[in-house]
Design a protein around this motif. Structure first.
Motif, PDB file in Angstrom:
ATOM      1  N   ASP A 139       1.599   6.456  -6.960  1.00 44.80           N
ATOM      2  CA  ASP A 139       0.476   7.293  -7.365  1.00 44.80           C
ATOM      3  C   ASP A 139       0.813   8.776  -7.216  1.00 44.80           C
ATOM      4  OD1 ASP A 139      -2.404   7.448  -8.155  1.00 44.80           O
ATOM      5  OD2 ASP A 139      -2.547   8.459  -6.212  1.00 44.80           O
TER       6      ASP A 139
ATOM      7  N   TRP B 230       2.403   1.656  -3.454  1.00 47.76           N
ATOM      8  CA  TRP B 230       1.404   2.123  -4.408  1.00 47.76           C
ATOM      9  C   TRP B 230       1.085   3.606  -4.192  1.00 47.76           C
ATOM     10  CZ3 TRP B 230      -0.653   1.138  -8.866  1.00 47.76           C
ATOM     11  CH2 TRP B 230      -1.827   1.801  -9.237  1.00 47.76           C
ATOM     12  N   TRP B 231       1.028   4.041  -2.935  1.00 47.10           N
ATOM     13  CA  TRP B 231       0.776   5.444  -2.640  1.00 47.10           C
ATOM     14  C   TRP B 231       1.905   6.318  -3.183  1.00 47.10           C
ATOM     15  CZ3 TRP B 231       3.630   8.754   0.600  1.00 47.10           C
ATOM     16  CH2 TRP B 231       3.051  10.007   0.807  1.00 47.10           C
TER      17      TRP B 231
ATOM     18  N   ALA C   7       0.830  -1.206   0.000  1.00 49.20           N
ATOM     19  CA  ALA C   7       0.000   0.000   0.000  1.00 49.20           C
ATOM     20  C   ALA C   7       0.867   1.259   0.000  1.00 49.20           C
ATOM     21  CB  ALA C   7      -0.925  -0.013   1.220  1.00 49.20           C
TER      22      ALA C   7
END
Length: 304
Positions: free
Chosen positions: A37, A33-34, A30
């Protein structure tokens, strides 16, 4: 299987560890991915920002390679000076003479307690006020001075700890057969201590390589880290890409240094394995000065 240091896990403990592992991997995914992004949203992953490092040589020849040469130059000079100086200070701290041991201890503790950045700034002011060193060379001199003063004191403690970790009986046995103290240190203690100290010494050498970046960030020393600012400005504010490439270069250098040290440590350990040979009287006489020891071997060979 259980041992003194480890108990075999039961079914509940295994299930708990599996759950913790899954949660950790999910949390790590997570976070990654953050980060991806956010970088994608800011446009930091666009190919145009990374293209200069993979499709041409201009970024390398103009910014990265000159900075890398200065980084390696400063690190090499600091290593060459700090290693022998640290060894001398470490051995001096083990001296039986207070007039040698106390000043060496003061020097080591004094410079070990001061941040390396302060030492670099002090060195820059020193070379600026009291020497004729060229202004372009002062940052290099200041960086090397700070690294030497701090790391030689740390290496001195590594050397002292490595020598003290050896069994006292070895030095006592060497003195008993007539070796002088300096011979005991050179031929008995230091060769064995080097192998034990090598991992800690290499860790400190890695610190030296990384700490050169302090000079680039504060003292305008044109090292690898200092190349990031003009490089990112020239290629359209590709700060993330520039820092990433520089970080990878540091990782490669330090990994290579650590790998070489591991190979050298293994070679030294293999080379010091006993062959089962017994030293004769002549071998001991070569290490000892005439008249410095009592040769009891001949008396034993003569018999009653």
């Amino acid at each position: 299987m259980s041992s003194v240091l480890y108990d075999a896990q039961g079914p509940r403990a295994k299930r708990r560890n599996v759950i913790f592992s899954v949660v950790f991997i999910a949390a790590l995914a997570a976070v990654l991915w953050w980060m991806y992004d956010m970088l994608e949203e800011k446009g930091q992953l666009e190919w145009v920002l990374w293209k200069p490092f993979f499709t041409g040589t201009e970024a390398w020849s103009t910014y990265l390679w000159p900075g890398l040469k200065n980084t390696l130059k400063a690190a090499a000079l600091a290593m060459v000076i700090a290693l022998p100086l640290g060894a001398v200070l470490g051995i001096a701290r083990l001296s039986e003479h207070a007039w040698v041991r106390v000043p060496a201890g003061f020097v080591v503790e004094f410079f070990r307690a001061i941040p390396v950045l302060v030492l670099m700034i002090f060195g820059l002011a020193l070379f600026s006020e009291y020497t004729n060193v060229n202004a372009d060379d002062r940052p290099l001199y200041a960086v090397v001075t700070g690294l030497v003063l701090y790391n030689s004191s740390v290496l001195a403690e590594i050397v002292r700890a490595g020598i003290l970790s050896l069994p006292r009986g070895q030095a006592e046995a060497a003195l008993a057969v007539g070796l002088r103290k300096n011979q005991v240190m050179r031929f008995i203690l230091l060769p064995q201590a080097v192998t034990a100290m090598l991992p800690a010494i290499v860790s400190q050498l890695v610190v030296i390589v990384k700490d050169t970046a302090i000079g680039g960030a504060v003292l305008t020393f044109p090292d690898l880290m200092a190349a990031v600012s003009p490089m990112s400005a020239y290629y359209g504010a590709n700060v993330i890409a520039s820092f990433t490439i520089v970080a990878v270069i540091y990782i490669v250098i330090n990994f290579a240094l650590t790998t070489f040290a591991g190979w050298l440590e293994g070679r030294l350990r293999r080379g010091k394995k006993s062959t089962g040979a017994v030293l004769g009287v002549d071998a001991v006489d070569e290490l000892s000065a005439p008249g410095d020891h009592v040769d009891v071997t001949h008396e034993v060979e003569k018999g009653p």
